[in-house]
Design a protein around this motif. Structure first.
Motif, PDB file in Angstrom:
ATOM      1  N   VAL A  77      69.680 -46.339  84.885  1.00  0.00           N
ATOM      2  CA  VAL A  77      68.900 -45.513  85.795  1.00  0.00           C
ATOM      3  C   VAL A  77      69.222 -44.040  85.569  1.00  0.00           C
ATOM      4  CG1 VAL A  77      68.708 -47.307  87.564  1.00  0.00           C
ATOM      5  CG2 VAL A  77      70.605 -45.715  87.664  1.00  0.00           C
ATOM      6  N   ALA A  78      68.277 -43.190  85.931  1.00  0.00           N
ATOM      7  CA  ALA A  78      68.458 -41.738  85.848  1.00  0.00           C
ATOM      8  C   ALA A  78      67.868 -41.132  87.104  1.00  0.00           C
ATOM      9  CB  ALA A  78      67.769 -41.175  84.615  1.00  0.00           C
ATOM     10  N   ALA A  79      68.211 -39.897  87.364  1.00  0.00           N
ATOM     11  CA  ALA A  79      67.668 -39.195  88.522  1.00  0.00           C
ATOM     12  C   ALA A  79      66.145 -39.162  88.426  1.00  0.00           C
ATOM     13  CB  ALA A  79      68.225 -37.779  88.592  1.00  0.00           C
ATOM     14  N   ALA A  80      65.475 -39.344  89.546  1.00  0.00           N
ATOM     15  CA  ALA A  80      64.007 -39.390  89.565  1.00  0.00           C
ATOM     16  C   ALA A  80      63.396 -38.105  89.041  1.00  0.00           C
ATOM     17  CB  ALA A  80      63.504 -39.682  90.979  1.00  0.00           C
ATOM     18  N   GLY A  81      64.037 -36.975  89.251  1.00  0.00           N
ATOM     19  CA  GLY A  81      63.487 -35.704  88.820  1.00  0.00           C
ATOM     20  C   GLY A  81      63.882 -35.298  87.418  1.00  0.00           C
ATOM     21  N   ALA A  82      64.538 -36.179  86.673  1.00  0.00           N
ATOM     22  CA  ALA A  82      64.986 -35.833  85.324  1.00  0.00           C
ATOM     23  C   ALA A  82      63.790 -35.506  84.437  1.00  0.00           C
ATOM     24  CB  ALA A  82      65.785 -36.981  84.711  1.00  0.00           C
ATOM     25  N   GLU A  83      63.962 -34.489  83.634  1.00  0.00           N
ATOM     26  CA  GLU A  83      62.896 -34.078  82.727  1.00  0.00           C
ATOM     27  C   GLU A  83      62.693 -35.140  81.655  1.00  0.00           C
ATOM     28  OE1 GLU A  83      60.947 -31.339  82.725  1.00  0.00           O
ATOM     29  OE2 GLU A  83      61.802 -30.816  84.667  1.00  0.00           O
ATOM     30  N   PRO A  84      61.441 -35.556  81.413  1.00  0.00           N
ATOM     31  CA  PRO A  84      61.203 -36.570  80.392  1.00  0.00           C
ATOM     32  C   PRO A  84      61.515 -36.082  78.982  1.00  0.00           C
ATOM     33  CG  PRO A  84      59.126 -35.758  81.280  1.00  0.00           C
ATOM     34  CD  PRO A  84      60.234 -35.135  82.084  1.00  0.00           C
ATOM     35  N   ASP A  85      61.559 -34.753  78.777  1.00  0.00           N
ATOM     36  CA  ASP A  85      61.818 -34.208  77.445  1.00  0.00           C
ATOM     37  C   ASP A  85      63.288 -34.248  77.061  1.00  0.00           C
ATOM     38  OD1 ASP A  85      59.149 -33.682  77.450  1.00  0.00           O
ATOM     39  OD2 ASP A  85      59.352 -31.550  77.857  1.00  0.00           O
ATOM     40  N   ILE A  86      64.180 -34.380  78.053  1.00  0.00           N
ATOM     41  CA  ILE A  86      65.599 -34.383  77.731  1.00  0.00           C
ATOM     42  C   ILE A  86      66.071 -35.808  77.505  1.00  0.00           C
ATOM     43  CG2 ILE A  86      66.009 -32.279  79.070  1.00  0.00           C
ATOM     44  CD1 ILE A  86      67.335 -34.059  81.192  1.00  0.00           C
ATOM     45  N   ASP A  87      67.244 -35.952  76.924  1.00  0.00           N
ATOM     46  CA  ASP A  87      67.807 -37.271  76.689  1.00  0.00           C
ATOM     47  C   ASP A  87      68.375 -37.793  77.997  1.00  0.00           C
ATOM     48  OD1 ASP A  87      68.913 -39.580  75.741  1.00  0.00           O
ATOM     49  OD2 ASP A  87      70.558 -38.601  74.681  1.00  0.00           O
ATOM     50  N   VAL A  88      67.533 -38.504  78.769  1.00  0.00           N
ATOM     51  CA  VAL A  88      67.971 -38.986  80.077  1.00  0.00           C
ATOM     52  C   VAL A  88      69.052 -40.035  79.950  1.00  0.00           C
ATOM     53  CG1 VAL A  88      65.876 -38.405  81.336  1.00  0.00           C
ATOM     54  CG2 VAL A  88      66.032 -40.600  80.184  1.00  0.00           C
ATOM     55  N   LYS A  89      69.166 -40.683  78.800  1.00  0.00           N
ATOM     56  CA  LYS A  89      70.218 -41.674  78.609  1.00  0.00           C
ATOM     57  C   LYS A  89      71.597 -41.035  78.771  1.00  0.00           C
ATOM     58  CE  LYS A  89      68.142 -45.551  77.228  1.00  0.00           C
ATOM     59  NZ  LYS A  89      68.298 -46.828  77.809  1.00  0.00           N
ATOM     60  N   ALA A  90      71.725 -39.765  78.372  1.00  0.00           N
ATOM     61  CA  ALA A  90      73.016 -39.090  78.492  1.00  0.00           C
ATOM     62  C   ALA A  90      73.409 -38.909  79.953  1.00  0.00           C
ATOM     63  CB  ALA A  90      72.961 -37.738  77.792  1.00  0.00           C
ATOM     64  N   ALA A  91      72.419 -38.710  80.836  1.00  0.00           N
ATOM     65  CA  ALA A  91      72.702 -38.481  82.245  1.00  0.00           C
ATOM     66  C   ALA A  91      72.584 -39.764  83.076  1.00  0.00           C
ATOM     67  CB  ALA A  91      71.733 -37.437  82.796  1.00  0.00           C
ATOM     68  N   ALA A  92      72.165 -40.872  82.435  1.00  0.00           N
ATOM     69  CA  ALA A  92      71.913 -42.108  83.158  1.00  0.00           C
ATOM     70  C   ALA A  92      73.210 -42.815  83.526  1.00  0.00           C
ATOM     71  CB  ALA A  92      71.045 -43.032  82.315  1.00  0.00           C
ATOM     72  N   ARG A  93      73.093 -43.640  84.541  1.00  0.00           N
ATOM     73  CA  ARG A  93      74.195 -44.533  84.883  1.00  0.00           C
ATOM     74  C   ARG A  93      73.705 -45.956  84.694  1.00  0.00           C
ATOM     75  NH1 ARG A  93      74.404 -46.727  90.298  1.00  0.00           N
ATOM     76  NH2 ARG A  93      72.513 -46.196  91.432  1.00  0.00           N
ATOM     77  N   THR A  94      74.614 -46.863  84.513  1.00  0.00           N
ATOM     78  CA  THR A  94      74.256 -48.259  84.359  1.00  0.00           C
ATOM     79  C   THR A  94      74.706 -49.024  85.588  1.00  0.00           C
ATOM     80  OG1 THR A  94      74.418 -48.162  81.958  1.00  0.00           O
ATOM     81  CG2 THR A  94      74.576 -50.341  82.956  1.00  0.00           C
ATOM     82  N   VAL A  95      73.802 -49.757  86.168  1.00  0.00           N
ATOM     83  CA  VAL A  95      74.111 -50.641  87.289  1.00  0.00           C
ATOM     84  C   VAL A  95      74.289 -52.024  86.680  1.00  0.00           C
ATOM     85  CG1 VAL A  95      73.279 -51.619  89.458  1.00  0.00           C
ATOM     86  CG2 VAL A  95      72.717 -49.257  88.866  1.00  0.00           C
ATOM     87  N   ARG A  96      75.524 -52.530  86.709  1.00  0.00           N
ATOM     88  CA  ARG A  96      75.815 -53.839  86.122  1.00  0.00           C
ATOM     89  C   ARG A  96      75.394 -54.951  87.067  1.00  0.00           C
ATOM     90  NH1 ARG A  96      76.733 -52.511  81.131  1.00  0.00           N
ATOM     91  NH2 ARG A  96      78.265 -50.894  80.859  1.00  0.00           N
ATOM     92  N   GLY A  97      74.923 -56.045  86.501  1.00  0.00           N
ATOM     93  CA  GLY A  97      74.549 -57.179  87.330  1.00  0.00           C
ATOM     94  C   GLY A  97      73.927 -58.292  86.520  1.00  0.00           C
TER      95      GLY A  97
END
Length: 132
Positions: free
Chosen positions: A32-52
């Motif tokens: 997941v990433a912040a809802a307002g994250a810019e689509p042009d940036i590498d959102v994977k770098a700012a994303a967190r993983t919810v394990r389950g």
């Protein structure tokens, strides 16, 4: 799930967006990433993983509006009314010979759907009573 003793983590879709699921043959979580994250940036770098082991999705229903639209009704995207909604007049007429009520005219939940159905029924009964 909580009542059964399972650990549950909710992703608030107003604050975050799901980028994708993790796992090959079985789910291991979601990124997941912040809802307002810019689509042009590498959102994977700012994303967190919810394990389950399970991903459950809850969303508003999306009533099918295709039939009224195919018969001349106007359908509009109105987020305030829950998504796509058939436009009706005060008598619930959407087009010639098409009445619409309930969630298809705007999602408001079961009580609102029941109320609009009752109102549409009364409007139709009045119309039939006054017909020659």
């Amino acid at each position: 799930m909580k009542a059964a003793g399972l650990d549950v983590e909710v992703v608030d879709l107003e604050r975050e967006r799901v980028l994708g699921a993790r796992g090959v043959q079985t789910v291991r979580g979601v990124d997941v990433a912040a809802a307002g994250a810019e689509p042009d940036i590498d959102v994977k770098a700012a994303a967190r993983t919810v394990r389950g082991d399970v991903v459950a999705v809850g969303a508003r229903p999306a009533p099918a509006s295709e039939l009224p639209r195919q018969h001349g009704a106007t359908v509009t995207l109105d987020p305030a009314r829950g998504g796509f909604a058939v436009i009706v007049d005060e008598r619930f007429v959407a087009a010639v010979d098409v009445l619409a009520c309930g969630d298809v005219i705007g999602y408001g939940g079961p009580d609102a759907a029941r109320t609009s159905g009752e109102q549409a029924g009364r409007a139709l009964a009045e119309q039939l009573e006054s017909a020659p």
